[in-house]
Write a protein that holds these residues in place. Structure first.
Motif, PDB file in Angstrom:
ATOM      1  N   THR A  51      10.825   2.500  -3.730  1.00 50.97           N
ATOM      2  CA  THR A  51      11.021   3.891  -3.365  1.00 50.97           C
ATOM      3  C   THR A  51      10.885   4.701  -4.642  1.00 50.97           C
ATOM      4  N   PHE A  52       9.961   5.639  -4.655  1.00 50.08           N
ATOM      5  CA  PHE A  52       9.707   6.457  -5.832  1.00 50.08           C
ATOM      6  C   PHE A  52      10.395   7.811  -5.726  1.00 50.08           C
ATOM      7  N   TYR A  92      -4.549   6.642  -2.320  1.00 48.09           N
ATOM      8  CA  TYR A  92      -4.048   5.384  -1.774  1.00 48.09           C
ATOM      9  C   TYR A  92      -4.002   4.333  -2.884  1.00 48.09           C
ATOM     10  N   LEU A  93      -2.814   3.816  -3.100  1.00 43.13           N
ATOM     11  CA  LEU A  93      -2.588   2.841  -4.160  1.00 43.13           C
ATOM     12  C   LEU A  93      -2.230   1.497  -3.559  1.00 43.13           C
ATOM     13  N   CYS A  94      -2.824   0.438  -4.105  1.00 45.79           N
ATOM     14  CA  CYS A  94      -2.345  -0.891  -3.751  1.00 45.79           C
ATOM     15  C   CYS A  94      -1.580  -1.441  -4.939  1.00 45.79           C
ATOM     16  N   ALA A  95      -0.632  -2.315  -4.641  1.00 44.39           N
ATOM     17  CA  ALA A  95       0.197  -2.903  -5.685  1.00 44.39           C
ATOM     18  C   ALA A  95       0.498  -4.345  -5.311  1.00 44.39           C
ATOM     19  N   GLY A  96       0.298  -5.255  -6.253  1.00 46.47           N
ATOM     20  CA  GLY A  96       0.552  -6.661  -5.998  1.00 46.47           C
ATOM     21  C   GLY A  96       1.767  -7.142  -6.759  1.00 46.47           C
ATOM     22  N   TRP A 138       0.856  -1.182   0.000  1.00 49.16           N
ATOM     23  CA  TRP A 138       0.000   0.000   0.000  1.00 49.16           C
ATOM     24  C   TRP A 138       0.891   1.230   0.000  1.00 49.16           C
ATOM     25  N   TYR A 139       0.517   2.189  -0.855  1.00 47.34           N
ATOM     26  CA  TYR A 139       1.233   3.458  -0.966  1.00 47.34           C
ATOM     27  C   TYR A 139       0.240   4.597  -0.754  1.00 47.34           C
ATOM     28  N   ARG A 140       0.766   5.739  -0.297  1.00 50.54           N
ATOM     29  CA  ARG A 140      -0.016   6.979  -0.293  1.00 50.54           C
ATOM     30  C   ARG A 140       0.718   8.008  -1.149  1.00 50.54           C
ATOM     31  N   GLN A 141      -0.047   8.669  -1.992  1.00 48.12           N
ATOM     32  CA  GLN A 141       0.538   9.664  -2.897  1.00 48.12           C
ATOM     33  C   GLN A 141      -0.163  10.992  -2.683  1.00 48.12           C
ATOM     34  N   GLU A 142       0.615  12.036  -2.471  1.00 47.98           N
ATOM     35  CA  GLU A 142       0.082  13.384  -2.338  1.00 47.98           C
ATOM     36  C   GLU A 142       0.306  14.140  -3.650  1.00 47.98           C
ATOM     37  N   GLY A 192       5.666  11.649  -5.548  1.00 48.12           N
ATOM     38  CA  GLY A 192       5.613  10.239  -5.870  1.00 48.12           C
ATOM     39  C   GLY A 192       4.940   9.444  -4.771  1.00 48.12           C
ATOM     40  N   PRO A 193       4.484   8.231  -5.080  1.00 52.75           N
ATOM     41  CA  PRO A 193       3.900   7.368  -4.038  1.00 52.75           C
ATOM     42  C   PRO A 193       4.933   7.054  -2.956  1.00 52.75           C
ATOM     43  N   VAL A 194       4.444   6.975  -1.726  1.00 51.27           N
ATOM     44  CA  VAL A 194       5.296   6.627  -0.587  1.00 51.27           C
ATOM     45  C   VAL A 194       4.795   5.315  -0.003  1.00 51.27           C
ATOM     46  N   LEU A 195       5.704   4.372   0.139  1.00 47.98           N
ATOM     47  CA  LEU A 195       5.342   3.053   0.648  1.00 47.98           C
ATOM     48  C   LEU A 195       4.889   3.140   2.104  1.00 47.98           C
ATOM     49  N   LEU A 196       3.690   2.578   2.381  1.00 43.74           N
ATOM     50  CA  LEU A 196       3.171   2.519   3.750  1.00 43.74           C
ATOM     51  C   LEU A 196       3.480   1.173   4.379  1.00 43.74           C
ATOM     52  N   VAL A 197       3.198   0.095   3.639  1.00 41.49           N
ATOM     53  CA  VAL A 197       3.346  -1.234   4.225  1.00 41.49           C
ATOM     54  C   VAL A 197       3.462  -2.269   3.122  1.00 41.49           C
TER      55      VAL A 197
END
Lengths: 112, 112
Positions: B102-103, A87-91, A34-38, A42-47
């Protein structure tokens, strides 16, 4: 094409409310992020979650990986304006160079 | 701790012009990636590299080229800019794709 569907696409809530966003696929993933992007960043990794059924907590955020490793959820308790963002998810798929599929994202707005 | 650095932040190109988007990372990550992000389309992989001297195409490589002469640098080249290349470009790196990326902060490119 392997897809990651995120829902809802947009969410506007009042400060203090709880919310859950979902990430679903028909594919099995080796891990899910899961990432959060403002805006403008760029997206920032949350978990990262790796094990089916795994639950991780990051302050007011709770992440769960589905038992079959095909889906995930993000729950935010007592949302704050600082939680606003995309909020982005990535698999991550197994094998090869560990190809990653991104969802389109959930755009969250927390109103003070 | 700089992480992933992208330059420039913004650029306007005329149709047919060429440019290089720069990306450098200081985390000694072997894996590096270039994505483009378009509204409602999510992040699409353009090219990736698993180490110095090794690159491969992603989902949307047409119109782009890359090189990876060092572990740190992974520039993206646009040879003949087209309006369809108007987008926000993100460079990312990872130790392992499984663990998340890391973006950088992105390059907003407009082709007119």
């Amino acid at each position: 094409t392997q897809l990651l569907e995120q829902s809802p696409q947009f969410l506007s809530i009042q400060e203090g409310e709880n919310l859950t966003v979902y990430c679903n696929s028909s594919s099995v993933f080796s891990s899910l992020q899961w990432y959060r992007q403002e805006p403008g960043e760029g997206p920032v990794l949350l978990v990262t979650v790796v094990t089916g059924g795994e639950v991780k907590k990051l302050k007011r955020l709770t992440f769960q990986f589905g038992d079959a490793r095909k889906d995930s959820s993000l729950h935010i308790t007592a949302a704050q304006p600082g939680d606003t963002g995309l909020y982005l998810c990535a698999g991550t798929h197994s094998g090869g160079y560990q190809k990653v599929t991104f969802g389109i994202g959930t755009k969250l707005q927390v109103i003070p | 701790n700089a992480g992933v650095t992208q330059t420039p932040k913004f650029r306007i190109l005329k149709i047919g012009q060429s440019m290089t988007l720069q990306c450098t990372q200081d985390m000694n990550h072997n894996y590096m990636y270039w994505y483009r992000q378009d509204p409602g389309m999510g992040l699409k992989l353009i090219y990736y590299s698993v180490g110095a001297g090794i690159t491969d195409k992603g989902e949307v490589p047409n119109g782009y080229n890359v090189s990876r002469s060092t572990t740190e640098d992974f520039p993206l080249r646009l040879e003949l800019a087209a309006p369809s290349q108007t987008s926000v470009y993100f460079c990312a790196s990872s130790l392992q794709g499984l663990l998340g990326y890391t973006f950088g902060s992105g390059t907003r490119l407009t082709v007119v």
